[in-house]
Every structure is written in structure tokens, then in C-alpha cells.
Design a protein around this motif. Structure first.
Motif, PDB file in Angstrom:
ATOM      1  N   PHE A   1      -4.202   0.134  -2.807  1.00  0.00           N
ATOM      2  CA  PHE A   1      -4.117  -0.668  -2.746  1.00  0.00           C
ATOM      3  C   PHE A   1      -3.329  -2.184  -2.626  1.00  0.00           C
TER       4      PHE A   1
ATOM      5  N   GLU B   1      -7.496   6.499  -1.693  1.00  0.00           N
ATOM      6  CA  GLU B   1      -8.044   4.532  -1.786  1.00  0.00           C
ATOM      7  C   GLU B   1      -6.525   4.108  -2.007  1.00  0.00           C
TER       8      GLU B   1
ATOM      9  N   THR C   1       1.007  -1.195   0.063  1.00  0.00           N
ATOM     10  CA  THR C   1      -0.240  -0.407  -0.333  1.00  0.00           C
ATOM     11  C   THR C   1       0.943   1.583  -0.315  1.00  0.00           C
TER      12      THR C   1
ATOM     13  N   SER D   1     -12.354  -5.109  -4.098  1.00  0.00           N
ATOM     14  CA  SER D   1     -11.592  -4.255  -4.745  1.00  0.00           C
ATOM     15  C   SER D   1      -9.929  -4.975  -4.849  1.00  0.00           C
TER      16      SER D   1
ATOM     17  N   SER E   1      -8.889  -3.510  -2.115  1.00  0.00           N
ATOM     18  CA  SER E   1      -8.402  -1.727  -2.003  1.00  0.00           C
ATOM     19  C   SER E   1      -8.791  -1.299  -0.209  1.00  0.00           C
ATOM     20  N   CYS E   2      -8.562  -0.346   0.134  1.00  0.00           N
ATOM     21  CA  CYS E   2      -9.394   0.465   1.898  1.00  0.00           C
ATOM     22  C   CYS E   2      -9.215   2.065   1.286  1.00  0.00           C
ATOM     23  N   ARG E   3      -9.677   2.307   1.839  1.00  0.00           N
ATOM     24  CA  ARG E   3      -9.323   4.361   2.297  1.00  0.00           C
ATOM     25  C   ARG E   3      -8.722   4.549   3.611  1.00  0.00           C
TER      26      ARG E   3
END
Length: 329
Positions: A217, A215, A182, A201, A203-205
Motif C-alpha cells: 500500500f 499486496e 510500501t 485503493s 495499492s499494487c501487487r
């Protein structure tokens, strides 16, 4: 307090009587009546002046309202309190010379550290001048020392693989892979919860500096080891990473730093590896592999592309490859 009032009256009467003829007793009586509604306290030479302390508190409160990150607030508070303890003057009486003398005592520090101290002072004095608390900014003519032009330290691909191989616990490997994949800051990963991860996805925010959301990944490798770690847990904690022992709770910043050091010491890299090195490694290796610098800037959460540019140092192999590919012969 009463003693301070009387001392001030005596000094004022003495000062005025030297300049113009006055009735000393009459003047003393009038000043006593005037100051009876005030609480006067003498500031000793070895004490931090409350005027400067109050202005520092006002400035920090404003920065908090503007959304400055908690860690940055703590750092600014420490720097300004250290300065206040050294100078011991009213804010408006502080000169550029006072600031130079203050900074000169840190001659053992790197230029980048000195520059940071001056940046904090420039921000503080610039703000209180703009608010018209003081008439002039004593830092306006002070220039920051030139920083050393060095690329941020990152891991080589070989060192990264060595770290992966010596991870013993699922949490260790999951942390390493998540930080690297990330490119996040320590505070951003530490604050993550399990529900923040979008498995579809990958992913995260995260919330970065200045309370800005972005965002990020995960790689397939990071998701695999993260799932493997989460499967070992039987707790009901919401945090993505928790302590190894009961009572289970969100793992702290220092604990994460110690975890990285323990992993690195197994291959003799304890002095070099810390969570932020994974961020440097993410940026350097992705740029070296041909990633667009604007994309990397957004993934890292940099407000300026100039910050991201410091990572764009090509390896010798990559330089040769680019030369061979793009040279017009």
C-alpha cells in the motif's frame, strides 16, 4: 584426447600388474578396445573438476525450476563456482575438512557473511545427497557461526525528513516515498509498471522472493509525489520509474542505488542510505508505532515471523510509554 586414453591405459595396466600376474600386452590391447568408445580427459591438479561443475549446474537448474529469485540464483552460482575453483575435487571426494579450509580463508568477513556461504554449501550438498548423487553430506556436521545479534539499520524520523527536504527532482522524491511507504525490496519496485498501481485503493501487487505475490500500500504522501513525477513524463514507457535521459527505459538496480546515494550525500548520510534502508525504516517505525507484527510480516513478504521480529526493537521513548501505560501498580 587420445593421449589421455593412452595415459589411463598405461596407469591401469601398471596398477593391476603390481597386484596380480597378467599378460601386459594382452591387457593393454583389451583396454584399448574397451576405451575406444570413450572420450577420456585428464583433469589437472589446478583445474576445476567437471564432475563438481556438472553437479552445480544440475543443482542450480533445479533451484530455477523451484522458483528461486534471479538475484538469489546469481548469488548461489557465484558462491558455488568460487567453491568449485578452490576445491578442485570430484563431488564425492569432498570432505568436511575441505569445506572448513575453504571457509577459513574468509576470516576477514563478518560472521553473517560466512554463515551465508555455509548456508549455500549446505543447500547444495544436502540436495545432491537427497538425490543420491553422493552417499554422504560433508556439511551435515558443520554448524553455522553464531550471527551478531544486531537490529537492522534504519533511519530515524528526523533523518527521513531530512532526506525528503533535500530531494531536488520529482523522481527522487517519488522513489523515496514509494520505497518507504510500501516497504518493498529494490527488485520489486524496479519491476513495477504504471498500470500496476491501483489509484482507488492506493495499492499494487508485487512479486517477491520465491515468486510469491502480495499486496502493498501507498501513503497519501507517496501517491501525491508519484503522481507529480508521472505528470512530468511525456514518454510511452510502461515502467513506473525510467531513466532521466533518452533513450528512456526502465531504470536499473544500480541506477536506483546511485540515486539514493546522491540524495543522502547532500546531508552527509551517503554511507548509511540505500534502498533497503527504506524497507528497514518502514518495518521499524510501523512496529514502533504499534502495528501488529503479523500484518507487518505479510506487508514485507516474510515467510517467517522470526524475520520480522528482528525489527521489533522499541525506541527508548516507546519503552517508557509502554511501561507507564501497562504497568500494574
Amino acid at each position: 584426447m587420445q593421449k589421455s586414453n593412452e595415459q589411463l591405459i598405461t596407469e591401469l595396466v601398471g596398477f593391476v600388474s603390481e597386484m596380480v600376474p597378467v599378460n601386459v600386452e594382452d591387457m593393454r590391447g583389451k583396454l584399448s578396445g574397451l576405451l575406444s568408445t570413450y572420450a577420456v580427459e585428464k583433469v589437472e591438479d589446478d583445474e576445476t573438476h567437471p564432475d563438481l561443475t556438472d553437479n552445480v549446474k544440475l543443482y542450480l537448474a533445479n533451484k530455477k525450476l523451484e522458483g528461486m529469485a534471479l538475484n538469489s540464483l546469481k548469488s548461489y552460482k557465484y558462491e558455488l563456482n568460487t567453491f568449485s575453483s578452490f576445491v578442485k575435487k570430484r563431488t564425492e571426494d569432498i570432505t568436511a575438512g575441505d569445506i572448513r579450509i575453504y571457509l577459513a580463508q574468509f576470516e576477514h568477513l563478518k560472521l553473517s557473511s560466512l554463515s551465508k556461504k555455509l548456508t549455500v554449501l549446505k543447500s547444495f550438498f544436502g540436495w545432491i545427497t537427497g538425490e543420491e548423487i553422493i552417499l554422504r553430506d560433508p556439511t551435515s556436521r558443520l554448524k553455522a557461526p553464531k550471527k551478531e545479534q544486531r537490529a537492522p539499520k534504519s533511519l530515524s524520523i528526523e533523518e527521513l525528513e531530512m532526506l525528503r527536504e533535500v530531494c531536488k527532482l520529482p523522481r527522487e522524491r517519488a522513489m523515496l516515498e514509494v520505497f518507504y511507504a510500501t516497504g518493498c525490496r529494490l527488485s520489486e519496485i524496479q519491476a513495477l509498471n504504471k498500470d500496476d498501481i491501483n489509484l482507488q485503493s492506493m495499492s499494487c501487487r508485487v512479486i517477491g522472493k520465491g515468486n510469491k505475490e502480495r499486496e502493498v500500500f501507498f501513503s497519501f504522501k507517496a501517491m501525491y509525489h508519484l503522481r507529480k513525477y508521472l505528470m512530468t513524463r511525456t514518454d510511452d514507457q510502461e515502467a513506473l520509474f525510467i531513466t532521466l535521459r533518452k533513450p528512456y527505459r526502465r531504470v536499473g538496480h544500480r541506477a536506483i542505488q546511485r540515486e539514493f546515494k546522491r540524495i543522502a550525500e547532500r546531508i552527509g548520510l551517503g554511507h548509511k542510505v540505500h534502498p533497503h534502508v527504506c524497507r528497514h525504516t518502514f518495518a521499524t517505525l510501523t512496529l514502533n508505532n504499534g502495528a501488529d507484527i503479523v500484518a507487518v510480516q505479510q506487508l514485507l513478504g516474510h515467510s517467517s515471523p522470526a524475520t520480522t521480529q528482528t525489527y521489533a526493537i522499541l525506541s527508548d521513548e516507546r519503552k517508557r510509554e509502554q511501561h507507564k501505560k501497562y504497568l500494574v501498580q
